[in-house]
Structures are given as structure tokens and as C-alpha cells.
Scaffold this active site. Structure first.
Site, short mmCIF file in Angstrom:
data_model
loop_
_atom_site.label_atom_id
_atom_site.label_comp_id
_atom_site.label_asym_id
_atom_site.label_seq_id
_atom_site.Cartn_x
_atom_site.Cartn_y
_atom_site.Cartn_z
CG ASP A 113 -2.27 0.67 0.92
OD1 ASP A 113 -2.20 1.87 0.56
OD2 ASP A 113 -3.36 0.08 1.04
CG HIS A 142 -0.73 1.54 -3.43
ND1 HIS A 142 -2.01 1.28 -2.99
CD2 HIS A 142 -0.31 0.42 -4.06
CE1 HIS A 142 -2.34 0.04 -3.34
NE2 HIS A 142 -1.33 -0.50 -3.99
#
Ligand SMILES: *[C@@H]1O[C@H](CO)[C@@H](O)[C@H](O)[C@H]1NC(C)=O
Ligand SMILES: *[C@@H]1O[C@H](CO)[C@@H](O)[C@H](O)[C@H]1NC(C)=O
Ligand SMILES: *[C@@H]1O[C@H](CO)[C@@H](O)[C@H](O)[C@H]1NC(C)=O
Length: 392
Positions: free
Chosen positions: A216, A239
Site C-alpha cells: 500500500d 502505492h
């Protein structure tokens, strides 16, 4: 007389020097670095002594693997010590059965502490079995953050390694004056919700010389953060570095004075992102610099996304309330894995203002196609090298 007095003074000075620090070794409280004996109580006892000490205290964790089988809180509100250093040579490991900690919020929590240093060592969250539960679509607990620090100040985290957290690796919530340096975070690139460092409502946080690989956000910056400095961070997979998501609440503190400099993204979903819900909010973002950034095969190198509304749910009027102002992108170079390398998708109700692009040099990885930029409700200026051509 004179000589005796002199001797006494020397003795006092040297004993004060030797006694200014006191060390508590977790093994002398029964901790065992054998990988399977639960050492939670021993760590809490060592903390209790360190905290009650009127001197600076060191909690020593020798090499070895220490199981902390339940969630543990190091509480500081009644501490007398001027500072506590937790010096870790070994590894602290979470229980292999994720249920033992997965609903506790955090596995290792520091609450209302001040002048605490965590140095060296490894925190192993053993998150893989919870990730498989989540990705299988079964109903699973949300998971524990590996290291949560709340309502604390003057914190240093140095040379710490975190691996395979169930959820966030580090959470800094309502803290002031926090320095993270030489931290390494790693989890699988497809592990759900394993953000590297998540920040909420904190001020004067510095993150330097840090390497983050997760499934993430490498670093996510929530509402209420001010004076944040991020430098020399390598991110990927993951991310990217994200301001947001912001604007879920109507009344929400803003994000202000954020610097991200000398950062590399490798194969990440985003590079530098600002993301807000498409719903009413009085939140804001102002005074952000993204400088000296290298992008290597990044899907969305520069992105502002004010249309965040997963499944078109909970966004009644679709115009983001969060106002984004004074954001500088300077010396951002490298490669984009999608054709739109610069996407500034701002709010129709609250357009972005004061966006500055300066020396942006991004190429699309697919040969023979130029990188593009796309703007909506974004105003500002552009100068220097502009590849793709600015849409401001
Ligand atoms: C530390 O002090 C608290 C009271 O302030 C007491 O309850 C606790 O037992 C003390 N711990 C140790 C290890 O002395
Ligand atoms: C912005 O934050 C930096 C630390 O990241 C700090 O040194 C500086 O003083 C802050 N600027 C203002 C205007 O508060
Ligand atoms: C992008 O491609 C152009 C043309 O080939 C080249 O001059 C430029 O240096 C490239 N940019 C980067 C960051 O490699």
C-alpha cells in the site's frame, strides 16, 4: 581541608556521570530470545522500571527472537525518567496466529510517552496469513498496526527494521517532534493495507534515509499534519507517497507545510499523490513541495485526485470540499508507466490554486508515444523543462 573538599567534589561529579543512566535488560525480567516463550510480561516489567527511574533509562534487548504474544502498550503518562531508550539487537516477533492481535489496533503501542528512542532491531508482524485471509475474500479482522505511537513527543526511531505487518507498519498519531531515520520497511507488494508509515494530526515529523517496500502507500499523510519533512526515501513496490485520503469529515484539520525531497519511486502505483474524497469538507492542503524526485516505471508519477469515491458510495454531491493550494513540483524526472504522467484532477467546487510545475521531465515507457498531462480545475504556473507539456 582544601584537599579533602577537592576530592569530594571529584567523587560527586564522577558518580553523577556514572549514575545518569540506568540499564534494564529484558532477559533479567524473564524475556527469552528463543522464539517461542512469551516475553510480553518481561518487556512490561522492564518498561515499568525504566519509566519509574528518576534517571535516563535504557531498556536493552539482546540478540535473539522474542515472542510478544499479545498486544502490548508502553504507557508513559506517569513516567519519571527524563528519557528512555529501547535498544534492540534482536527481533520481536508477533504470534503466528493472527487472531491473537488482529483486533487490538496495534501490536506494539506507545502512549503518552516523551523523549523515547527506539534503536535498531527488527519487528516482525507475521502478517502473511492475515493477508491471505483478506485476499481470499473471506471475512477477516482488519489487522494490527505493528508500531503505533500516540499523543507523544520527542521520539526517535532509528535503524529499526519492520517486516510483514498485518496492517500499517508504523502509525504516528497526535505526536510532535518525531524523527525516523534509517528505518527499513518491507512487506509483499500485493499485501493489503500494509502502509509503511501513516501519519495523523502530528507536527514536526522528519523521515530520512528510509527504504519502504509494501503493498500500500509507502507513506500516507492524513488530516492535521503540519511541518512534515521527508528526505532520501526509496519507495517501491507500493502505492507511493500520498497526502490523503483527506476530506472524509466535514470538519477536518488541514495539512500544511509538507516537504518531500530526494525521493525515488520504483515500480509504484503512484509517485507523489494528493487524494481527497469527493464530498463536502472544510479540510485543506497548503504549502507542499515535491522536489528532486526520480520516477522509475511509475503508473501515476504526479497525481492530484479529488474524485475519490470508491463504488460511488458516500459522495452525495461529488464535489470535493478540500481546498488544495500552493503545491510545488520541482525537478521530477524519470519514466511513467501510463501515458498520462501528470494528472491534476481538482475539485469543481474548490479548484486547485498556486500549482507550480518546474523542471518536470517524464517520459512514457511505451516507445514512440509522448507522455501527456491532464488538468481539471487546476490553476498555477509552469517553468523550465516541461515534458509532458504543461496543461496548467
Ligand atoms: C512504578 O510506579 C507505580 C506507581 O507510580 C507503581 O504502581 C509500580 O509498581 C512501579 N513499578 C515498579 C517496577 O517499581
Ligand atoms: C515548515 O516545516 C519545517 C520542517 O519540516 C520547518 O523547519 C519550518 O520552520 C516550517 N515552516 C513554517 C513556516 O512553519
Ligand atoms: C525523455 O526523452 C527525451 C527524448 O528522448 C530525452 O531527451 C530526455 O532526457 C528523457 N527524459 C528522461 C528523464 O530520461
Amino acid at each position: 581541608m582544601k584537599i579533602a573538599f577537592f576530592v569530594i567534589v571529584i567523587a560527586v561529579v564522577s558518580s553523577a556521570g556514572a549514575a545518569s543512566k540506568v540499564t534494564y535488560d529484558v532477559t533479567s525480567f524473564g524475556a527469552k530470545g528463543d522464539g517461542y516463550t512469551d516475553s510480553t510480561k518481561a518487556f512490561l516489567s522492564a518498561w515499568s522500571y525504566a519509566c519509574n527511574s528518576t534517571k535516563s533509562a535504557v531498556i536493552n534487548v539482546p540478540s535473539g527472537t522474542y515472542l510478544l504474544a499479545t498486544a502490548i502498550t508502553f504507557a508513559g503518562e506517569r513516567c519519571k525518567s527524563s528519557s528512555i531508550m529501547m535498544r534492540i539487537y534482536g527481533t520481536l516477533v508477533a504470534p503466528s496466529n493472527y487472531n491473537a492481535i488482529a483486533t487490538s489496533g496495534d501490536w506494539i503501542r506507545f502512549h503518552r510517552v516523551s523523549h523515547v528512542t527506539i534503536s535498531g532491531g527488527t519487528l516482525d508482524g507475521q502478517g502473511a496469513s492475515l493477508w491471505s485471509c483478506k485476499t481470499s475474500g473471506k471475512s477477516c479482522p482488519s489487522g494490527a498496526t505493528t508500531l503505533g505511537i500516540y499523543n507523544s513527543n520527542n521520539i526517535v526511531i532509528s535503524g529499526l527494521k519492520l517486516v510483514n505487518s498485518q496492517m500499517f507498519h508504523i502509525l504516528i498519531d497526535a505526536c510532535a517532534n518525531v524523527k525516523l531515520q534509517g528505518v527499513t520497511i518491507s512487506a509483499s507488494g500485493v499485501s493489503p493495507n500494509t502502509d509503511g508509515i501513516h501519519l495523523i494530526s502530528s507536527t514536526d515529523v522528519t523521515i530520512v534515509s528510509t527504504k519502504i517496500a509494501t503493498g500500500d502507500d509507502c507513506i500516507s499523510i492524513g488530516p492535521g499534519n503540519t511541518n512534515l519533512w521527508i528526505e532520501k526515501v526509496a519507495c517501491g513496490p507500493g502505492h507511493g507517497i500520498s497526502i490523503g485520503s483527506l476530506g472524509w469529515q466535514l470538519e477536518e484539520p488541514g495539512v500544511q507545510n509538507i516537504t518531500v525531497t530526494t525521493v525515488t519511486f520504483r515500480g509504484t502505483q503512484n509517485g507523489v499523490r494528493i487524494k481527497t474524497w469527493a464530498r463536502a469538507s472544510h479540510g485543506f492542503v497548503t504549502g507542499v513541495s515535491f522536489q528532486h524526485v526520480t520516477m522509475i516505471n511509475v503508473k501515476n508519477p504526479i497525481i492530484i485526485d479529488q474524485r475519490y469515491c470508491p463504488d460511488n458510495n458516500n459522495c452525495p454531491n461529488q464535489a470535493a470540499g478540500v481546498k488544495i493550494k500552493n503545491v510545488l513540483y520541482e525537478d521530477i524526472h524519470g519514466t511513467s508507466d501510463t501515458q498520462v504522467a501528470v494528472k491534476l484532477d481538482c475539485s469543481q467546487g474548490n479548484p486547485c490554486a498556486g500549482i507550480r510545475l518546474q523542471d518536470v521531465n517524464l517520459n512514457y515507457t511505451s516507445v514512440d508515444k509522448p507522455a501527456l498531462s491532464s488538468c481539471a480545475y487546476a490553476a498555477g504556473s509552469a517553468s523550465g523543462i516541461l515534458r509532458p507539456t504543461s496543461c496548467l
